[in-house]
Design an enzyme around this catalytic site. Structure first.
Site, PDB file in Angstrom:
ATOM      1  N   ASP A  13     -67.623   0.642  28.731  1.00  0.00           N
ATOM      2  CA  ASP A  13     -66.867   0.061  27.619  1.00  0.00           C
ATOM      3  C   ASP A  13     -65.486   0.678  27.446  1.00  0.00           C
ATOM      4  OD1 ASP A  13     -69.148  -1.435  27.162  1.00  0.00           O
ATOM      5  OD2 ASP A  13     -69.946  -0.009  25.708  1.00  0.00           O
ATOM      6  N   LYS A  16     -62.425  -2.137  30.675  1.00  0.00           N
ATOM      7  CA  LYS A  16     -62.206  -2.607  32.058  1.00  0.00           C
ATOM      8  C   LYS A  16     -61.818  -4.092  32.084  1.00  0.00           C
ATOM      9  CE  LYS A  16     -66.412  -1.210  32.961  1.00  0.00           C
ATOM     10  NZ  LYS A  16     -66.751  -0.432  31.759  1.00  0.00           N
ATOM     11  N   GLY A  40     -70.670  -5.823  29.584  1.00  0.00           N
ATOM     12  CA  GLY A  40     -70.012  -6.770  28.675  1.00  0.00           C
ATOM     13  C   GLY A  40     -68.536  -6.466  28.725  1.00  0.00           C
ATOM     14  N   HIS A  41     -67.762  -7.324  29.374  1.00  0.00           N
ATOM     15  CA  HIS A  41     -66.326  -7.074  29.551  1.00  0.00           C
ATOM     16  C   HIS A  41     -65.542  -8.049  28.679  1.00  0.00           C
ATOM     17  CE1 HIS A  41     -67.066  -5.032  33.732  1.00  0.00           C
ATOM     18  NE2 HIS A  41     -67.717  -4.482  32.740  1.00  0.00           N
ATOM     19  N   GLN A 223     -70.077  -0.613  33.953  1.00  0.00           N
ATOM     20  CA  GLN A 223     -70.537   0.666  33.398  1.00  0.00           C
ATOM     21  C   GLN A 223     -69.447   1.734  33.598  1.00  0.00           C
ATOM     22  OE1 GLN A 223     -73.184  -1.106  35.569  1.00  0.00           O
ATOM     23  NE2 GLN A 223     -73.303  -2.165  33.638  1.00  0.00           N
TER      24      GLN A 223
END
Ligand code: GDP
Ligand code: IMO
Ligand code: MG
Length: 424
Positions: A13, A16, A40-41, A223
């Site tokens: 988080d 990215k 989750g991007h 990650q």
């Protein structure tokens, strides 16, 4: 040409998605190399916000291709939901997205196994996102997995049934009670059919041919380095190699093809799920970081644990990844802090160290903290950064021996200060 790699330096988080989106116009291909829907991007532009889980963060740009590499694990149901959002935005996904035939599939029973495994661990649970990541990688290394290319085979259904049966036996042995499997399965099988619209490729050839043709490739990590299966705080890690080496195995590129390695970190630290976090703050300062930084998981909505920047951990990540350029995000979250602290070393039973100890020792250590004056002002990409922030940046650059090439000043594409003119 070489492949540049962008990956997280902390516990995920770091921002990215936002930075890949900003850099995409410079690249012909964006390729995800590991992880799956545990990621989750988040991308924000033109007043809109998108969260991508499996799809690379270059998907909103017209002239860039996006590849889901062999190292990724795919849940066709999540992928389909992501694509539904793209369809709403009229993104021509079949023209911009490719999937590796060698990527492994997350089955509905992998998700059940994940839940059963966490339930069995009780208070020692990993804090998994419960997306089936661990069990899918276990089947991959155990040589039982199903891959994207298998869906093209005439006996796919038979292979699916065999693996499913094995999983059900395991779940029953764990005395884990579940329901709704039939609905999950019918949605999964529908989503497999849907997924067939996206071109499947032999991605190791695709990417190496692209490089031969002079195409520019950016590998997008998921990650962060401290969640790496080998080098993170085991067992509180994810099940893949999140470090730069994972880009080689997750895409089929040789180590000498790696170009720049962009290491992305927040100006402070967060972690979601269980496991050691040396600089974690349990007080109102930690709560302030959470509130101002909106530190709630993009995939699960869970509150993220917050704390100061940890130089021991950051230097470790720079070393493991061979970082050539650093990117600092969320500097704006610290705008209203009188004092900003960083951990310079750890004290373990009174002994100082600047190395990350073996996992379990992480629980009992105290960080030695250095204080910086806060800048107490708003930040803008069009203005000079305040001197106190420049001092903070220079300190990190000196300690890591790595230039900070980008400073992110907000979630939107435009809130980005590019310090390295080669990257502008
Ligand atoms: P990722 O998993 O590394 O892509 O990061 P996430 O999307 O899970 O979490 C990063 C969060 O911070 C998202 O909500 C982003 O929109 C947001 N974000 C990214 N960069 C910045 C920044 O510089 N400042 C602020 N305030 N938010 C940012
Ligand atoms: P992005 O790509 C933050 C964490 C989970 C849990 C551990 C194992 O958005 O940075 P898993 O689902 O892999 O079995 O969970 O890893 N985790 C993440 N934390 N960001 C992520 O991805 C994460 N993916 C997994 O919270 O502690
Ligand atoms: Mg995330």
């Amino acid at each position: 040409m070489q492949v540049d790699v962008l990956l997280g330096m902390q516990w995920g988080d770091e921002g990215k998605g936002k930075i890949v989106d900003v850099l995409t116009p410079k690249y012909d291909l964006i390729a995800r190399f590991q992880g799956g829907p545990n990621a989750g991007h988040t991308l924000e532009f033109d007043g809109k916000k998108f969260v991508l889980h499996t799809i690379p963060s270059g998907i909103f740009h017209e002239s860039t291709m996006n590849l889901i590499g062999n190292g990724v694990v795919i849940d066709p149901v999540t992928l389909r939901k992501e694509i539904d959002n793209l369809i709403e935005q009229e993104v021509p996904f079949t023209e911009r997205l490719l999937i590796s035939r060698k990527a492994h599939l997350i089955l509905p029973t992998h998700r059940l196994l994940d839940a059963a495994s966490e339930a069995a661990k009780g208070k020692d649970k990993i804090g998994s996102t419960l997306k089936g990541i661990g069990p899918t990688y276990m089947d991959k290394t155990g040589r039982n997995g199903l891959r994207v290319g298998d869906v093209e085979l005439p006996d796919f259904k038979k292979r699916y049934e065999a693996l499913r049966k094995k999983h059900i036996q395991m779940i029953e042995r764990m005395n884990y009670e579940y329901d709704g499997l039939e609905e999950m399965e019918s949605e999964w099988l529908d989503s497999i059919e849907f997924m067939k619209q996206i071109p499947f490729v032999n991605s190791e050839y695709y990417i190496n041919n692209a490089l031969k043709e002079g195409k520019k490739v950016l590998a997008e990590g998921a990650q962060g380095s401290l969640l790496d299966i080998d080098f993170g705080s085991y067992p509180f890690v994810t099940s893949s190699n999140t470090i730069c080496a994972g880009a080689c195995t997750g895409l089929g590129i040789a180590p000498n093809m790696i170009g720049d390695v962009y290491g992305i970190f927040k100006a402070y630290c967060t972690r979601v799920g269980s496991g050691p976090f040396p600089t974690e703050l349990f007080d109102e300062t930690g709560q302030k970081l959470r509130d101002v930084g909106h530190e709630y998981g993009a995939t699960t909505g869970r509150p993220r644990r917050c704390g100061w920047l940890d130089m021991v951990a950051l230097k470790y990540a720079v070393m493991l990844n061979g970082v050539t350029k650093l990117i600092m995000t969320k500097a704006d979250v610290l705008n209203d802090f009188e004092q900003i602290k960083v951990a310079t070393s750890y004290a373990i039973d009174g002994v100082e160290t600047d190395e990350l100890p073996f996992d379990h020792a992480l629980e009992g250590l105290n960080p030695n903290l250095k204080s910086f004056d806060g800048w107490k002002s708003e930040l803008s990409a069009d203005q000079e950064l305040p001197p106190a922030l420049n001092s903070y940046i220079e300190y990190v650059e000196k300690e890591t021996d790595c230039e900070i090439s980008i400073v992110s000043l907000g979630p939107d594409r435009t809130q980005t200060l590019i310090r390295d003119m080669q990257m502008a």
